[in-house]
Write an enzyme that holds these catalytic residues in place. Structure first.
Site, PDB file in Angstrom:
ATOM      1  N   LYS A  22       0.388   0.761  14.928  1.00 12.91           N
ATOM      2  CA  LYS A  22       1.761   0.719  15.439  1.00 12.91           C
ATOM      3  C   LYS A  22       2.085  -0.462  16.358  1.00 12.91           C
ATOM      4  O   LYS A  22       3.249  -0.793  16.560  1.00 12.91           O
ATOM      5  CB  LYS A  22       2.057   2.023  16.220  1.00 12.91           C
ATOM      6  CG  LYS A  22       2.282   3.214  15.322  1.00 12.91           C
ATOM      7  CD  LYS A  22       3.697   3.242  14.771  1.00 12.91           C
ATOM      8  CE  LYS A  22       3.866   4.109  13.575  1.00 12.91           C
ATOM      9  NZ  LYS A  22       3.709   3.456  12.270  1.00 12.91           N
ATOM     10  N   TYR A  65       3.563   6.885   9.685  1.00 11.28           N
ATOM     11  CA  TYR A  65       2.788   5.680   9.355  1.00 11.28           C
ATOM     12  C   TYR A  65       3.693   4.589   8.776  1.00 11.28           C
ATOM     13  O   TYR A  65       3.534   3.412   9.085  1.00 11.28           O
ATOM     14  CB  TYR A  65       1.679   6.049   8.361  1.00 11.28           C
ATOM     15  CG  TYR A  65       0.553   5.045   8.295  1.00 11.28           C
ATOM     16  CD1 TYR A  65      -0.596   5.210   9.058  1.00 11.28           C
ATOM     17  CD2 TYR A  65       0.630   3.932   7.459  1.00 11.28           C
ATOM     18  CE1 TYR A  65      -1.643   4.285   9.001  1.00 11.28           C
ATOM     19  CE2 TYR A  65      -0.402   3.011   7.394  1.00 11.28           C
ATOM     20  CZ  TYR A  65      -1.540   3.202   8.174  1.00 11.28           C
ATOM     21  OH  TYR A  65      -2.566   2.282   8.116  1.00 11.28           O
ATOM     22  N   HIS A  72       0.856  -1.188   0.000  1.00  6.77           N
ATOM     23  CA  HIS A  72       0.000   0.000   0.000  1.00  6.77           C
ATOM     24  C   HIS A  72       0.893   1.239   0.000  1.00  6.77           C
ATOM     25  O   HIS A  72       1.697   1.425   0.903  1.00  6.77           O
ATOM     26  CB  HIS A  72      -0.913   0.022   1.239  1.00  6.77           C
ATOM     27  CG  HIS A  72      -2.060  -0.937   1.143  1.00  6.77           C
ATOM     28  ND1 HIS A  72      -3.151  -0.882   1.962  1.00  6.77           N
ATOM     29  CD2 HIS A  72      -2.290  -1.970   0.287  1.00  6.77           C
ATOM     30  CE1 HIS A  72      -4.000  -1.841   1.638  1.00  6.77           C
ATOM     31  NE2 HIS A  72      -3.494  -2.514   0.635  1.00  6.77           N
ATOM     32  N   TYR A 110      -9.466   5.942   6.312  1.00  7.62           N
ATOM     33  CA  TYR A 110      -9.664   6.425   7.678  1.00  7.62           C
ATOM     34  C   TYR A 110     -10.755   7.482   7.594  1.00  7.62           C
ATOM     35  O   TYR A 110     -10.523   8.580   7.076  1.00  7.62           O
ATOM     36  CB  TYR A 110      -8.355   7.027   8.226  1.00  7.62           C
ATOM     37  CG  TYR A 110      -7.344   5.972   8.616  1.00  7.62           C
ATOM     38  CD1 TYR A 110      -6.581   5.311   7.660  1.00  7.62           C
ATOM     39  CD2 TYR A 110      -7.165   5.624   9.959  1.00  7.62           C
ATOM     40  CE1 TYR A 110      -5.670   4.334   8.021  1.00  7.62           C
ATOM     41  CE2 TYR A 110      -6.247   4.655  10.326  1.00  7.62           C
ATOM     42  CZ  TYR A 110      -5.506   4.011   9.352  1.00  7.62           C
ATOM     43  OH  TYR A 110      -4.602   3.038   9.718  1.00  7.62           O
ATOM     44  N   PRO A 157      -5.166   1.282  18.269  1.00 11.69           N
ATOM     45  CA  PRO A 157      -4.790   0.716  16.971  1.00 11.69           C
ATOM     46  C   PRO A 157      -4.839   1.697  15.796  1.00 11.69           C
ATOM     47  O   PRO A 157      -4.453   1.345  14.685  1.00 11.69           O
ATOM     48  CB  PRO A 157      -5.799  -0.412  16.768  1.00 11.69           C
ATOM     49  CG  PRO A 157      -6.972  -0.044  17.609  1.00 11.69           C
ATOM     50  CD  PRO A 157      -6.451   0.754  18.763  1.00 11.69           C
TER      51      PRO A 157
HETATM   52  C1  LIG Z   1      -7.986  -7.503  19.540  1.00  2.57           C
HETATM   53  C2  LIG Z   1      -6.735  -6.751  19.114  1.00  2.57           C
HETATM   54  C3  LIG Z   1      -6.681  -6.088  17.868  1.00  2.57           C
HETATM   55  C4  LIG Z   1      -5.527  -5.407  17.488  1.00  2.57           C
HETATM   56  N1  LIG Z   1      -5.475  -4.761  16.279  1.00  2.57           N
HETATM   57  C5  LIG Z   1      -4.328  -4.118  15.919  1.00  2.57           C
HETATM   58  C6  LIG Z   1      -4.207  -3.447  14.684  1.00  2.57           C
HETATM   59  O1  LIG Z   1      -5.163  -3.383  13.909  1.00  2.57           O
HETATM   60  N2  LIG Z   1      -3.001  -2.849  14.367  1.00  2.57           N
HETATM   61  C7  LIG Z   1      -1.901  -2.934  15.224  1.00  2.57           C
HETATM   62  O2  LIG Z   1      -0.796  -2.459  14.898  1.00  2.57           O
HETATM   63  N3  LIG Z   1      -2.005  -3.533  16.393  1.00  2.57           N
HETATM   64  C8  LIG Z   1      -3.170  -4.139  16.752  1.00  2.57           C
HETATM   65  N4  LIG Z   1      -3.246  -4.773  17.919  1.00  2.57           N
HETATM   66  C9  LIG Z   1      -2.029  -4.790  18.718  1.00  2.57           C
HETATM   67  C10 LIG Z   1      -1.065  -5.890  18.248  1.00  2.57           C
HETATM   68  O3  LIG Z   1      -1.792  -7.054  17.966  1.00  2.57           O
HETATM   69  C11 LIG Z   1      -0.076  -6.082  19.373  1.00  2.57           C
HETATM   70  O4  LIG Z   1       0.609  -4.852  19.566  1.00  2.57           O
HETATM   71  C12 LIG Z   1       0.939  -7.196  19.088  1.00  2.57           C
HETATM   72  O5  LIG Z   1       0.289  -8.448  19.089  1.00  2.57           O
HETATM   73  C13 LIG Z   1       2.028  -7.179  20.167  1.00  2.57           C
HETATM   74  O6  LIG Z   1       2.806  -8.333  20.074  1.00  2.57           O
HETATM   75  P1  LIG Z   1       3.396  -8.978  21.393  1.00  2.57           P
HETATM   76  O7  LIG Z   1       4.156 -10.181  20.947  1.00  2.57           O
HETATM   77  O8  LIG Z   1       4.084  -7.943  22.192  1.00  2.57           O
HETATM   78  O9  LIG Z   1       2.131  -9.389  22.262  1.00  2.57           O
HETATM   79  P2  LIG Z   1       1.020 -10.487  21.969  1.00  2.57           P
HETATM   80  O10 LIG Z   1       0.752 -10.619  20.530  1.00  2.57           O
HETATM   81  O11 LIG Z   1      -0.117 -10.176  22.869  1.00  2.57           O
HETATM   82  O12 LIG Z   1       1.719 -11.840  22.429  1.00  2.57           O
HETATM   83  C14 LIG Z   1       1.917 -12.141  23.788  1.00  2.57           C
HETATM   84  C15 LIG Z   1       1.800 -13.648  23.946  1.00  2.57           C
HETATM   85  O13 LIG Z   1       2.092 -13.963  25.305  1.00  2.57           O
HETATM   86  C16 LIG Z   1       1.211 -14.982  25.742  1.00  2.57           C
HETATM   87  N5  LIG Z   1       1.130 -14.879  27.192  1.00  2.57           N
HETATM   88  C17 LIG Z   1       0.435 -13.981  27.948  1.00  2.57           C
HETATM   89  N6  LIG Z   1       0.653 -14.197  29.253  1.00  2.57           N
HETATM   90  C18 LIG Z   1       1.506 -15.237  29.330  1.00  2.57           C
HETATM   91  C19 LIG Z   1       2.112 -15.938  30.407  1.00  2.57           C
HETATM   92  N7  LIG Z   1       1.871 -15.591  31.685  1.00  2.57           N
HETATM   93  N8  LIG Z   1       2.925 -16.964  30.139  1.00  2.57           N
HETATM   94  C20 LIG Z   1       3.176 -17.329  28.848  1.00  2.57           C
HETATM   95  N9  LIG Z   1       2.633 -16.717  27.774  1.00  2.57           N
HETATM   96  C21 LIG Z   1       1.821 -15.679  28.016  1.00  2.57           C
HETATM   97  C22 LIG Z   1      -0.093 -14.673  25.027  1.00  2.57           C
HETATM   98  O14 LIG Z   1      -0.898 -15.829  24.923  1.00  2.57           O
HETATM   99  C23 LIG Z   1       0.385 -14.149  23.683  1.00  2.57           C
HETATM  100  O15 LIG Z   1       0.422 -15.146  22.690  1.00  2.57           O
HETATM  101  C24 LIG Z   1      -4.403  -5.407  18.345  1.00  2.57           C
HETATM  102  C25 LIG Z   1      -4.479  -6.046  19.590  1.00  2.57           C
HETATM  103  C26 LIG Z   1      -5.634  -6.697  19.988  1.00  2.57           C
HETATM  104  C27 LIG Z   1      -5.701  -7.354  21.350  1.00  2.57           C
END
Ligand SMILES: Cc1cc2nc3c(=O)[nH]c(=O)nc-3n(C[C@H](O)[C@H](O)[C@H](O)COP(=O)(O)OP(=O)(O)OC[C@H]3O[C@@H](n4cnc5c(N)ncnc54)[C@H](O)[C@@H]3O)c2cc1C
Length: 396
Positions: free
Chosen positions: A301, A389, A77, A206, A297
């Site tokens: 980011k 962005y 995009h 948007y 969201p």
């Molecule tokens: C519903 C939703 C929609 C979103 N939409 C967007 C979007 O459109 N655009 C965007 O940029 N961001 C979006 N986000 C944010 C984005 O998905 C997150 O910023 C991203 O997933 C962060 O990655 P992470 O690995 O830090 O955390 P996560 O992806 O949350 O991964 C953390 C992992 O740790 C595991 N975990 C938790 N606690 C424990 C524990 N005690 N022991 C072991 N494992 C554990 C969880 O099961 C999970 O798999 C969204 C978030 C959500 C919740």
């Protein structure tokens, strides 16, 4: 029975994008790690979240050998539409900053990372429970858990990384006196749908409207992701397909767009907030991704920040381990937070500029249109949006 003991260099709590990418980058540097993840692989694979990757996130997946699927199956995009005041206005990233983003769902990012860890013999323990972290300020911190077969396990390591998402238990093991937490709550949420329909537009829209914000996004040629601003307590069961389509069509229709409709296969309410915990290191425990910070969201980011954190953290861990000097990790917080706070600002700005404020007055809505108009009519304003962005370069 004492738990089974595994020793490794880096223990990683959480097998989302941050945890798996860190484990992959460390393996490339010859550093072994163990990842423990609460959910099954199938559960993580089916959790729909982010969809937009900055160009450095794309490079990270491609150039470090995770997979080139992001380039083959993703959609490039080169801009977005900002829709307000009765019309759409394109922000042309390529023309403004010579950059683009890639539409590639988080579910596919996870599949690529999980496959790469399998392929390279990575140690990832899915479906664990009763997870606890211990001795985080010692030189052998540990993580204790029950594995998928019901056996107690203990992993001891030189460094422990909390990549366990927005409800992090690792974050909570920082003593209150050693941490600061910064919050911003918002009085609205997103109502998100997945629907079986062709794309309504080639790029994201948007959409500002007097009824509230809407985001028109895509997934594939046959599956689309759309959102509209709603109350955080909205009940998805109160919304039939017809009611959802009417709400979305009214909001985007105000700016001259019409959506392609189809059966709605998933609906969720996504409350959001801004959050940062500082510092991101306590003893030999380091935080990465949503465990340390979350953003609304609107600026796309969250996933990109998680990947950017571990890109920096992998480099710093490699240096600290090869030089046997843990103090070299002290710069991690500062390097990571530089990007995190820029992203906090950008996400907050996009959110407040585009969403209908609580109890909005006609003045508030007109002022937002004035702000949007200033952005699209000014090269400086549009360039800031395009630069933020598509993502900022790393600061060493
Ligand atoms: C519903 C939703 C929609 C979103 N939409 C967007 C979007 O459109 N655009 C965007 O940029 N961001 C979006 N986000 C944010 C984005 O998905 C997150 O910023 C991203 O997933 C962060 O990655 P992470 O690995 O830090 O955390 P996560 O992806 O949350 O991964 C953390 C992992 O740790 C595991 N975990 C938790 N606690 C424990 C524990 N005690 N022991 C072991 N494992 C554990 C969880 O099961 C999970 O798999 C969204 C978030 C959500 C919740």
């Amino acid at each position: 029975m004492p738990p089974d003991l595994t020793r490794t260099r880096v223990g990683i709590v959480g097998g989302g994008p941050a945890g798996l990418m860190l484990s992959h980058l460390l393996a490339r540097a010859g550093i072994d790690s163990v990842v423990v993840e609460l959910r099954t692989r199938e559960e993580v694979e089916h959790t729909h979240r982010a969809g937009i990757l900055e160009q450095d996130s794309v490079r990270l997946l491609d150039e470090t050998g995770v997979s080139d699927r992001v380039l083959r199956d993703g959609y490039r995009h080169e801009g977005i539409d900002l829709a307000f005041g009765g019309a759409g206005h394109r922000i042309d990233f390529e023309a403004l900053v010579g950059a683009s983003v890639q539409l590639y769902p988080q579910t596919d990012v996870f599949i690529d990372l999980a496959d790469a860890r399998d392929r390279d013999g990575g140690d990832v323990r899915y479906d664990v429970n009763e997870v606890g972290v211990v001795d985080v300020t010692s030189d052998q911190p540990g993580v204790l858990f029950t594995d998928s077969a019901g056996e107690r396990q203990e992993v001891r390591c030189d460094y422990l990384v909390g990549a366990d998402g927005s409800r992090s238990i690792c974050r909570d093991s920082f003593p209150e006196s050693q941490r600061r937490q910064f919050f911003r709550e918002y009085p609205f949420a997103w109502f998100g749908i997945l629907c079986e329909a062709p794309p309504s537009a080639p790029e994201l829209i948007y959409n500002h409207s007097e009824r509230g914000f809407a985001l028109i996004s895509q997934r594939t040629e046959t599956l689309q992701r759309m959102y509209f601003q709603c109350d955080p307590h909205e009940d998805v069961d109160d919304w039939s397909d017809d009611r959802i389509w009417e709400e979305l069509q009214t909001r985007v229709g105000a700016n001259g767009y019409t959506l392609q409709e189809g059966p709605i296969t998933s609906r969720t309410v996504l409350p959001f907030r801004s959050f940062v915990q500082e510092p991101m290191r306590h003893g030999n425990l380091l935080l990465a991704g949503d465990a340390a910070h979350t953003v609304p969201p609107t600026g796309a980011k969250g996933l990109n920040l998680a990947l950017a954190d571990v890109r920096v953290l992998a480099e710093e861990l490699e240096r600290a381990i090869s030089k046997k000097d843990g103090s070299l990790l002290d710069s991690y917080t500062e390097r990571a937070l530089d990007r995190v706070w820029k992203a906090q600002h950008f996400s907050y700005w996009m959110t407040t500029m585009l969403h209908r404020p609580a109890e909005a007055s006609p003045f508030d809505l007109r002022r937002q249109v004035g702000e949007l108009s200033s952005v699209v009519s000014s090269t400086a304003g549009s360039t800031y949006l395009a630069e933020a962005y598509t993502g900022w370069p790393d600061r060493d």
